[in-house]
Design an enzyme around this catalytic site. Sequence first.
Site, PDB file in Angstrom:
ATOM      1  N   SER A  85       0.828  -1.203   0.000  1.00 54.53           N
ATOM      2  CA  SER A  85       0.000   0.000   0.000  1.00 54.53           C
ATOM      3  C   SER A  85       0.865   1.256   0.000  1.00 54.53           C
ATOM      4  CB  SER A  85      -0.959  -0.046   1.191  1.00 54.53           C
ATOM      5  OG  SER A  85      -1.972   0.915   1.074  1.00 54.53           O
TER       6      SER A  85
ATOM      7  N   ASP B  53     -10.210  -4.020  -4.583  1.00 58.18           N
ATOM      8  CA  ASP B  53      -9.410  -2.980  -3.925  1.00 58.18           C
ATOM      9  C   ASP B  53      -9.594  -1.655  -4.654  1.00 58.18           C
ATOM     10  OD1 ASP B  53      -7.475  -1.403  -2.722  1.00 58.18           O
ATOM     11  OD2 ASP B  53      -5.801  -2.724  -3.206  1.00 58.18           O
TER      12      ASP B  53
ATOM     13  N   HIS C  85      -7.936  -5.277  -0.507  1.00 60.36           N
ATOM     14  CA  HIS C  85      -6.739  -4.562  -0.072  1.00 60.36           C
ATOM     15  C   HIS C  85      -6.262  -5.126   1.264  1.00 60.36           C
ATOM     16  CE1 HIS C  85      -4.069  -1.059  -0.083  1.00 60.36           C
ATOM     17  NE2 HIS C  85      -4.232  -1.036   1.225  1.00 60.36           N
TER      18      HIS C  85
END
Length: 365
Positions: free
Chosen positions: A209, A305, A335
């Site tokens: 991320s 996501d 995610h």
Amino acid sequence: MSESLPGGGNAKDVLLNRATKLTFAALPRIPERTKRLLLGGRPVELDGNTLDSTLQMLLAAQHAAGMGGLVADFRPDGGVASSRAQLRALAAMLSPPIRADVSEMSVPGPAGPIPARHYVPAGSGSTTAAALLLFLHGGGFVLGDLDTHDTLCRLICRDGGIQVLSIDYRRAPEHKAPAAVDDAYAAYQWVLQHAPGLGATRIVVGGDSAGGNLAAVITQLALTDDLPLPDLQLLLYPVTDLSSQTRSQTLFADGFWLTKRDMDWCSDHYVEGADVGREDPVVSPLLAGDLSGLPPALVYTAGFDPLRDEGNRYSAAMKEDGVLVDLREERSLIHGFASFFPLGGGSATATTGMISAVRAHLSRA
């Protein structure tokens, strides 16, 4: 009013945490057919993808508990501390014992020592693990720390047979962009200098991320500064463009762990009032222009996501400029799936595959 308990919690929170921990412990042992029955035989299908049943149960439990997403509290004056605490509590519930030889340390940074954690395969000694991963944790540049990603780092170290150096870079809003980049780049330069002494002949730069964003950015900076490049970029559902809206951000704006509101809250803390804008490649590596010369990249994106499209776009942009890109699209996952591997299901399968893929790439490096 909830009854206060020692440690600053209350009766409702304690009961909720206990129930959540029991749910997490049970999920890996529930057969697939039973999961589907418990879900009423109603799979979640969107954009041609079917959500993993384990994650569907996780999200249903999260919804029932009144937990909206990654960020616990959106108040500008109080949300940061409570959201950090929520992520740490969640990580603690997802922490099976994984052996590794771990040492606390620090590396020099532009604003002082950067706390770090060094992982070596248990009993091996650092000189027997010839690859080192500089790991940059996720959390939207605001949340996350060494502890929230400790279990994932241990797994990569043990199953990958590689050293991992995880760093606790400065976070927003206390430190605006590009403070996190400056720390990550300083850590990379430290790794370049000290890898031989640690017995590492191959270097991976990676993260999940926001950490994937930092990994991409510092690799670009190393190329620009003519520094030795890592042998591999490991980009797990990376943030690559803070300046634009994508279709996946609209499709998965709510209900799939990371929400659009989470993303906006985190990015505002990171760049609002900073010396760099959202279109600067130091925060949006997709906008760097020419990407030729970058090292090979192993990129993972998730089908449910909001960051899916920008991860795919960065992969396409690198490939168009001649970079060797191995894009793995995990269409049934959400995610953060690499942190959910203890729950089993598709997250565990994908995370195992990711570690195998890292080993395969390094064997060719």
